[in-house]
Design a protein around this motif. Structure first.
Motif, PDB file in Angstrom:
ATOM      1  N   UNK A  61    -102.885 -61.182 -22.003  1.00  0.00           N
ATOM      2  CA  UNK A  61    -103.173 -61.029 -20.574  1.00  0.00           C
ATOM      3  C   UNK A  61    -102.012 -61.503 -19.703  1.00  0.00           C
ATOM      4  N   UNK A  62    -101.374 -62.594 -20.080  1.00  0.00           N
ATOM      5  CA  UNK A  62    -100.206 -63.074 -19.330  1.00  0.00           C
ATOM      6  C   UNK A  62     -99.082 -62.048 -19.396  1.00  0.00           C
ATOM      7  N   UNK A  63     -98.894 -61.468 -20.570  1.00  0.00           N
ATOM      8  CA  UNK A  63     -97.879 -60.427 -20.739  1.00  0.00           C
ATOM      9  C   UNK A  63     -98.166 -59.241 -19.829  1.00  0.00           C
ATOM     10  N   UNK A  64     -99.411 -58.766 -19.822  1.00  0.00           N
ATOM     11  CA  UNK A  64     -99.776 -57.605 -19.013  1.00  0.00           C
ATOM     12  C   UNK A  64     -99.531 -57.854 -17.526  1.00  0.00           C
ATOM     13  N   UNK A  65     -99.909 -59.033 -17.049  1.00  0.00           N
ATOM     14  CA  UNK A  65     -99.707 -59.357 -15.632  1.00  0.00           C
ATOM     15  C   UNK A  65     -98.212 -59.395 -15.307  1.00  0.00           C
ATOM     16  N   UNK A  66     -97.432 -60.064 -16.147  1.00  0.00           N
ATOM     17  CA  UNK A  66     -95.993 -60.173 -15.915  1.00  0.00           C
ATOM     18  C   UNK A  66     -95.320 -58.806 -16.029  1.00  0.00           C
ATOM     19  N   UNK A  67     -95.724 -58.007 -16.997  1.00  0.00           N
ATOM     20  CA  UNK A  67     -95.135 -56.682 -17.186  1.00  0.00           C
ATOM     21  C   UNK A  67     -95.378 -55.808 -15.967  1.00  0.00           C
ATOM     22  N   UNK A  68     -96.616 -55.790 -15.510  1.00  0.00           N
ATOM     23  CA  UNK A  68     -96.972 -54.972 -14.334  1.00  0.00           C
ATOM     24  C   UNK A  68     -96.183 -55.429 -13.103  1.00  0.00           C
ATOM     25  N   UNK A  69     -96.043 -56.732 -12.943  1.00  0.00           N
ATOM     26  CA  UNK A  69     -95.317 -57.278 -11.792  1.00  0.00           C
ATOM     27  C   UNK A  69     -93.832 -56.933 -11.859  1.00  0.00           C
ATOM     28  N   UNK A  70     -93.245 -57.020 -13.030  1.00  0.00           N
ATOM     29  CA  UNK A  70     -91.808 -56.819 -13.196  1.00  0.00           C
ATOM     30  C   UNK A  70     -91.437 -55.339 -13.288  1.00  0.00           C
ATOM     31  N   UNK A  71     -92.206 -54.559 -14.047  1.00  0.00           N
ATOM     32  CA  UNK A  71     -91.863 -53.156 -14.296  1.00  0.00           C
ATOM     33  C   UNK A  71     -92.543 -52.215 -13.301  1.00  0.00           C
ATOM     34  N   UNK A  72     -93.737 -52.582 -12.817  1.00  0.00           N
ATOM     35  CA  UNK A  72     -94.424 -51.764 -11.826  1.00  0.00           C
ATOM     36  C   UNK A  72     -95.550 -50.914 -12.382  1.00  0.00           C
ATOM     37  N   UNK A  73     -95.643 -50.831 -13.701  1.00  0.00           N
ATOM     38  CA  UNK A  73     -96.739 -50.106 -14.353  1.00  0.00           C
ATOM     39  C   UNK A  73     -97.244 -50.957 -15.506  1.00  0.00           C
ATOM     40  N   UNK A  74     -98.435 -50.636 -16.005  1.00  0.00           N
ATOM     41  CA  UNK A  74     -98.932 -51.422 -17.124  1.00  0.00           C
ATOM     42  C   UNK A  74     -98.208 -51.016 -18.413  1.00  0.00           C
ATOM     43  N   UNK A  75     -98.181 -51.887 -19.409  1.00  0.00           N
ATOM     44  CA  UNK A  75     -97.434 -51.612 -20.641  1.00  0.00           C
ATOM     45  C   UNK A  75     -97.886 -50.345 -21.370  1.00  0.00           C
ATOM     46  N   UNK A  76     -99.182 -50.088 -21.383  1.00  0.00           N
ATOM     47  CA  UNK A  76     -99.684 -48.892 -22.077  1.00  0.00           C
ATOM     48  C   UNK A  76     -99.116 -47.622 -21.459  1.00  0.00           C
ATOM     49  N   UNK A  77     -99.118 -47.554 -20.141  1.00  0.00           N
ATOM     50  CA  UNK A  77     -98.562 -46.390 -19.441  1.00  0.00           C
ATOM     51  C   UNK A  77     -97.066 -46.278 -19.725  1.00  0.00           C
ATOM     52  N   UNK A  78     -96.356 -47.381 -19.661  1.00  0.00           N
ATOM     53  CA  UNK A  78     -94.915 -47.392 -19.899  1.00  0.00           C
ATOM     54  C   UNK A  78     -94.597 -46.868 -21.301  1.00  0.00           C
ATOM     55  N   UNK A  79     -95.306 -47.382 -22.307  1.00  0.00           N
ATOM     56  CA  UNK A  79     -95.054 -46.965 -23.690  1.00  0.00           C
ATOM     57  C   UNK A  79     -95.409 -45.497 -23.902  1.00  0.00           C
ATOM     58  N   UNK A  80     -96.485 -45.058 -23.273  1.00  0.00           N
ATOM     59  CA  UNK A  80     -96.900 -43.657 -23.373  1.00  0.00           C
ATOM     60  C   UNK A  80     -95.828 -42.744 -22.777  1.00  0.00           C
ATOM     61  N   UNK A  81     -95.297 -43.116 -21.627  1.00  0.00           N
ATOM     62  CA  UNK A  81     -94.244 -42.339 -20.985  1.00  0.00           C
ATOM     63  C   UNK A  81     -92.956 -42.361 -21.814  1.00  0.00           C
ATOM     64  N   UNK A  82     -92.663 -43.497 -22.397  1.00  0.00           N
ATOM     65  CA  UNK A  82     -91.462 -43.643 -23.213  1.00  0.00           C
ATOM     66  C   UNK A  82     -91.536 -42.751 -24.444  1.00  0.00           C
ATOM     67  N   UNK A  83     -92.686 -42.690 -25.072  1.00  0.00           N
ATOM     68  CA  UNK A  83     -92.865 -41.852 -26.264  1.00  0.00           C
ATOM     69  C   UNK A  83     -92.829 -40.362 -25.918  1.00  0.00           C
ATOM     70  N   UNK A  84     -93.210 -40.021 -24.682  1.00  0.00           N
ATOM     71  CA  UNK A  84     -93.221 -38.631 -24.262  1.00  0.00           C
ATOM     72  C   UNK A  84     -91.841 -38.082 -24.006  1.00  0.00           C
ATOM     73  N   UNK A  85     -90.857 -38.947 -23.921  1.00  0.00           N
ATOM     74  CA  UNK A  85     -89.480 -38.502 -23.611  1.00  0.00           C
ATOM     75  C   UNK A  85     -88.691 -38.232 -24.855  1.00  0.00           C
TER      76      UNK A  85
END
Length: 85
Positions: A61-85
């Motif tokens: 949960x701490x990771x998810x909050x920090x990731x969203x704050x720093x990157x702007x999206x949640x980790x699941x969305x980020x990884x999904x987008x990364x794999x789609x490229x």
């Protein structure tokens, strides 16, 4: 970290706040997220939790909050987008 640079922890924390404009905890979280992002290309090798802990976070949960704050999206969305490229 303060010991590494031979500083008083309070002074070191104030230096981080003055120089970066963020708290020491936020500074550490950004470093951890940066570490995660530099190793994200290997996420399929182990579980996401493995990489969360390897990045220095104590829990998901701490990771998810920090990731969203720093990157702007949640980790699941980020990884999904990364794999789609």
């Amino acid at each position: 970290m303060a010991k590494m640079v031979d500083q008083n922890p309070l002074k070191f924390s104030k230096y981080i706040k003055t120089y970066y404009g963020i708290s020491f905890v936020e500074f550490l979280n950004r470093l951890k997220i940066h570490y995660f992002l530099t190793h994200v290309d290997h996420v399929d090798q182990f579980t996401l939790e493995t990489y969360i802990y390897q990045s220095g976070f104590a829990n998901r949960s701490t990771f998810y909050v920090a990731f969203k704050k720093y990157v702007g999206v949640n980790p699941s969305f980020y990884l999904k987008e990364l794999k789609g490229k």
